[in-house]
Write an enzyme that holds these catalytic residues in place. Sequence first.
Site, short mmCIF file in Angstrom:
data_model
loop_
_atom_site.label_atom_id
_atom_site.label_comp_id
_atom_site.label_asym_id
_atom_site.label_seq_id
_atom_site.Cartn_x
_atom_site.Cartn_y
_atom_site.Cartn_z
N GLU A 148 2.87 -16.27 3.32
CA GLU A 148 1.77 -15.65 4.06
C GLU A 148 0.45 -16.16 3.50
O GLU A 148 0.24 -16.08 2.29
CB GLU A 148 1.86 -14.14 3.92
N HIS A 207 -0.81 -9.67 9.49
CA HIS A 207 -0.95 -8.63 8.48
C HIS A 207 -2.15 -7.72 8.79
O HIS A 207 -3.05 -7.52 7.98
CB HIS A 207 -1.10 -9.23 7.08
N ARG A 259 6.47 -5.84 3.42
CA ARG A 259 5.96 -7.05 2.81
C ARG A 259 6.88 -8.19 3.21
O ARG A 259 8.10 -8.01 3.36
CB ARG A 259 5.91 -6.93 1.28
#
Length: 308
Positions: free
Chosen positions: A252, A271, A224
């Site tokens: 993000e 991602h 993450r």
Amino acid sequence: MKVWIPHETGVDLLGEVPAGVTVQPWTDPANPPSDPAGVRFWVPPFLAAGDTTAMLDRLPDLAVVQLLSAGADAWVGRVPDGVTLCDARGVHDAGTAEWVVAAILSQLRNFPAMARAQARRDWAYDLVTPTDELTGKRVLIVGAGSIGVAVRARLAPFEVTFTLVARSARPAEGVHGVDELPRLLPEADVVVLLVPLTAQTRGMVDAAFLAAMADGALLVNAARGPVAKTEALVAELTSGRLRAALDVTDPEPLPADHPLWELPNVLITPHVAGSVRGLLPRAYRLVGGQLRRFAAGESLVNVVVDGY
């Protein structure tokens, strides 16, 4: 009992549905498929944003939240008492492990520079060679769960040596504890981050962590974004001492004017590690099994405890 899932195709992928269970796709947050009363089992959308947890307040009879993601950080601490939270551990092993291997090879073999040269129609042999290689590298995998094991299996044919690190040491399995990282980091050519985002791992990749890495080492983040402190990451990567491959960032999505975009030693993907065509069949096999366990009064798997 009602079950809400986020995909129309999931109805067929679940397998046998227990008697008395009604499965309804909930694909539009603004328009529930029926009265929320009676929904006992809910599958939120994959990679749902934090605001999706607000839906919990609309499901008064909820008993189980089954995630489609391996990470549960957006949900930990937000699920009401009496509701069991389960993650999708195992579902993303193959896809994420493939991304890690592809990212490592791309950076070591200098594919990003070759892609930029291709865009310029430049046969840049002298510019990009000789490249680095994966053979013989020392790989440190920080996060020794199922994805970490899958990464190790896929990297093994490349004649690399491995060190695995987990929250706590498991000597019988050859797994080190995170407290050993200051000693292990300088010995690694490639450092792969696969830890869940918890209070303990948030910001673990700080200036000291990065400074401990060997010159020229490659940092791969498939965990993450907030596992790494972005300011420290930008500072170290701007110096050119390290390389990075990032599938996740903080913030993000990464803003268009962020300095990470401009660094030639950084590979960024949006991602996508777990977003593969095989995701939904694998995910709904898990969901179907969980649903049958729940309906039968059996214990569920992948129950999230302490953020894991």
